[in-house]
Design an enzyme around this catalytic site. Structure first.
Site, mmCIF file in Angstrom:
data_model
loop_
_atom_site.group_PDB
_atom_site.id
_atom_site.type_symbol
_atom_site.label_atom_id
_atom_site.label_comp_id
_atom_site.label_asym_id
_atom_site.label_seq_id
_atom_site.Cartn_x
_atom_site.Cartn_y
_atom_site.Cartn_z
ATOM 1 C CB SER A 44 -0.936 0.007 1.211
ATOM 2 O OG SER A 44 -0.226 -0.097 2.426
ATOM 3 C CG ASP A 333 -4.280 5.190 7.366
ATOM 4 O OD1 ASP A 333 -3.111 4.945 7.738
ATOM 5 O OD2 ASP A 333 -4.738 4.789 6.285
ATOM 6 C CG HIS A 336 -1.118 3.723 4.883
ATOM 7 N ND1 HIS A 336 -2.359 3.223 5.230
ATOM 8 C CD2 HIS A 336 -0.495 2.744 4.171
ATOM 9 C CE1 HIS A 336 -2.480 1.992 4.746
ATOM 10 N NE2 HIS A 336 -1.363 1.682 4.116
#
Length: 358
Positions: A44, A333, A336
């Site tokens: 991600s 978040d 990340h």
């Protein structure tokens, strides 16, 4: 996706010279180093929107993700704005934003400046991607083969070979293996102790690097594991009532890194013209977390979205409470970093590492 006006034309080559002006904020490269494109594989951190197109819950193509990516909004990037491939491509003068290979708006021109094959939830351990239905590294490799065919059709064999041999390839994985597959879900703990699981991860990483080398990649930046025990979500899950960093997880990340760096050096010695380089992400991120005020941040133990303690992907949504100023947060978040944190880290990494890609 919109192209930067400084990007390649279809048949052009960008050569970035060493004497770039520091006041323009551009990276200083060795003389005559050519970087025509930037590619990304992994998870991600470098997923530019691939997961928008697969049947996984690990998505972020909704608000408030991308809120600071002006003119684009939620693209599937796991941040409030730009991610490492974007900053790296911009700093090297390639283009403003690197698109996902699966982007339905991808054009022949986009092919020559690079794409991301990465998928949130992927890892070096094949089980990591299977758990969340992410695109595995083996599937990303298949997409890369398909991409090469399209590139050759667009620019010809010779130019395609030049692009592949001179571009920068980012390989970013391992966080989900450790944080999720091994520690949180515990799926692999019955089969492996930490040391043997680290061996599995490094062996898989090396096999993947050799695979993309055989397909033409030469300049390969391999990011080490970050201090996963200090990610807000891991503090919440493993750090007790005080939410301390999980030393067990950080030690596992350091163990992986201690094995990965020499393994890459061995590949570099063994494969002609290969330039795999270990990128130390652990220390720069830990420095931001431990000394946020030194870098203009105020909060490093929680994310900007929601309570900041556990929310990520679907739990970070348009109904979540938001911090007032995400530029003051190291994390967007609970997993990340923010665009601001990414920029600081990428600037430091490029200054330290670009010399190894001559």
């Amino acid at each position: 996706m919109r192209r930067n006006s400084n990007s390649w034309s279809l048949f052009g080559v960008i050569t970035v010279y060493a004497m770039m002006s520091c006041c323009e904020g551009r990276i200083v490269l060795p003389p005559n180093v050519t970087v025509p494109a930037v590619f990304a594989f992994g998870d991600s951190i470098v997923d530019q929107g691939a997961n928008n197109h697969v049947a996984t819950l690990i998505k972020c193509n909704f608000q408030p993700y991308g809120k600071d990516l002006h003119g684009f909004g939620p693209t599937g990037r796991f941040s409030n704005g730009k991610t490492p491939p974007d900053f790296i491509a911009s700093e090297l003068g390639v283009r403003e934003l690197i698109p996902a290979y699966l982007d339905s708006n991808l054009t022949p021109e986009d092919l020559v400046t690079g794409v991301s094959f990465a998928s949130g939830g992927c890892g070096y351990d094949p089980q990591t991607a299977q758990i969340v239905l992410a695109i595995s590294l083996s599937q990303q490799l298949d997409q890369f083969r398909e991409y090469i065919g399209k590139l050759k059709a667009a620019v010809g064999e010779e130019k395609a070979k030049f692009i592949l041999e001179n571009s920068l390839f980012l390989v970013v994985a391992g966080s989900d293996d450790l944080a999720n597959t091994y520690f949180t879900l515990g799926i692999r703990r019955a089969q492996y102790d930490v040391n043997s699981y680290a061996d599995l991860m490094v062996s898989s990483a090396c096999n993947f690097i050799e695979d993309i080398y055989r397909l033409g990649a030469r300049r390969i930046a391999v990011f080490g594991a970050p201090p996963i025990g200090c990610l807000p979500a891991q503090r919440t899950l493993k750090g007790g009532i005080s939410r301390f960093c999980s030393e067990e997880q950080n030690e596992a990340a350091q163990l992986v890194n201690s094995k990965l760096a020499p393994a890459l050096a061995s590949i570099r010695q063994r494969l002609p013209q290969s330039r795999p380089v270990y990128i130390n992400i652990y220390d720069p991120l830990l420095d931001l977390i431990q000394h946020p005020y030194n870098h203009g941040f105020e909060v490093s133990d929680k994310g900007c979205c929601g309570s900041g303690a556990i929310e990520v992907v679907l739990l970070c949504n348009r109904w979540s409470r938001m911090c007032r100023d995400d530029s003051k947060y190291v994390f967007w978040d609970s997993y990340h970093p923010t665009e601001s944190a990414y920029k600081i880290i990428v600037d430091q990494l490029l200054q330290e590492s670009v010399k190894y890609f001559e």
